[in-house]
Design a protein around this motif. Structure first.
Motif, mmCIF file in Angstrom:
data_model
loop_
_atom_site.group_PDB
_atom_site.id
_atom_site.type_symbol
_atom_site.label_atom_id
_atom_site.label_comp_id
_atom_site.label_asym_id
_atom_site.label_seq_id
_atom_site.Cartn_x
_atom_site.Cartn_y
_atom_site.Cartn_z
ATOM 1 N N THR A 54 -17.986 -13.243 -2.197
ATOM 2 C CA THR A 54 -18.661 -13.402 -3.484
ATOM 3 C C THR A 54 -20.080 -12.861 -3.430
ATOM 4 O O THR A 54 -20.517 -12.137 -4.335
ATOM 5 C CB THR A 54 -18.682 -14.895 -3.889
ATOM 6 N N GLY A 74 -19.559 -13.117 -13.816
ATOM 7 C CA GLY A 74 -19.593 -14.045 -12.687
ATOM 8 C C GLY A 74 -18.284 -14.782 -12.517
ATOM 9 O O GLY A 74 -17.813 -15.001 -11.402
ATOM 10 N N ASN A 84 -21.483 -9.726 -5.521
ATOM 11 C CA ASN A 84 -22.654 -9.982 -6.373
ATOM 12 C C ASN A 84 -23.793 -9.027 -6.041
ATOM 13 O O ASN A 84 -24.459 -8.498 -6.939
ATOM 14 C CB ASN A 84 -23.127 -11.422 -6.224
ATOM 15 N N SER A 108 -20.509 -17.606 -10.347
ATOM 16 C CA SER A 108 -19.567 -17.143 -9.324
ATOM 17 C C SER A 108 -19.700 -17.950 -8.045
ATOM 18 O O SER A 108 -18.699 -18.364 -7.450
ATOM 19 C CB SER A 108 -19.762 -15.654 -9.050
ATOM 20 N N ILE A 130 -15.794 -12.358 -10.999
ATOM 21 C CA ILE A 130 -16.049 -12.203 -9.567
ATOM 22 C C ILE A 130 -15.494 -13.397 -8.798
ATOM 23 O O ILE A 130 -14.866 -13.247 -7.752
ATOM 24 C CB ILE A 130 -17.557 -12.018 -9.300
ATOM 25 N N ALA A 131 -15.707 -14.590 -9.327
ATOM 26 C CA ALA A 131 -15.211 -15.789 -8.656
ATOM 27 C C ALA A 131 -13.692 -15.821 -8.609
ATOM 28 O O ALA A 131 -13.108 -16.377 -7.673
ATOM 29 C CB ALA A 131 -15.738 -17.035 -9.349
#
Length: 164
Positions: free
Chosen positions: A148, A135, A152, A57, A138-139
């Motif tokens: 981010t 990940g 996270n 991410s 999320i990115a």
């Protein structure tokens, strides 16, 4: 994979930190008990696998902020192939850490039983693929590095304290 190996933060968070967790867990919770070592190793392996979503991410958001992702659009391969290669390279970068943790548990802490290695391999493979995909998700929904890192942290905290 070359970019990851050049990054000192990656080396610290993917190699040094999980191994230090192993020594901390074994020192504090194990206290020299060989029978406790397989349980402690399982917790350290879970943390190692869960940490795999951090790198992807952060790397993708960094690429987006630096304008590198635009260059990938002209590449002769599609986005799905590039995302799959990210997950596979993350897998091959995490496996050596897992092997080192098993080796240190056996040699330094005298862990008596290795358990079902095939089952551990399957679970680690599924865990790395799952958290690496998380990940990437999320990115895709965040715009900046700060967003981010916040997301996270929230997911990391929930994963650590609220197991499924």
């Amino acid at each position: 994979m070359r970019l990851a190996m050049r990054n000192r933060a990656f080396l610290f968070f993917s190699l040094i930190m999980p191994i230090s967790f192993l020594f901390i867990y074994a020192g504090i919770f194990g206290r020299g008990n060989r029978q406790a070592m397989p349980y402690l190793l399982a917790e350290v392996l879970a943390l190692t696998v869960m940490g795999s979503f951090w790198g992807l991410s952060v790397q993708l958001v960094t690429f987006r902020e630096q304008g590198i992702l635009r260059r990938f659009r002209v590449a002769p391969i599609g986005a799905s192939a590039m995302l799959a290669s990210s997950i596979i390279s993350n897998y091959f970068l995490t496996i050596p850490t897992v092997v080192i943790e098993f080796y240190l548990s056996r040699q330094v802490f005298h862990m008596s039983s290795m358990g079902n290695l095939l089952g551990v391999f399957v679970l680690i493979t599924l865990g790395i693929a799952t958290f690496a995909t998380l990940g990437l998700v999320i990115a895709s929904v965040t715009n900046t590095m700060q967003e981010t890192q916040i997301i996270n942290q929230i997911i990391w905290l929930l994963s650590c304290f609220f197991p499924a």
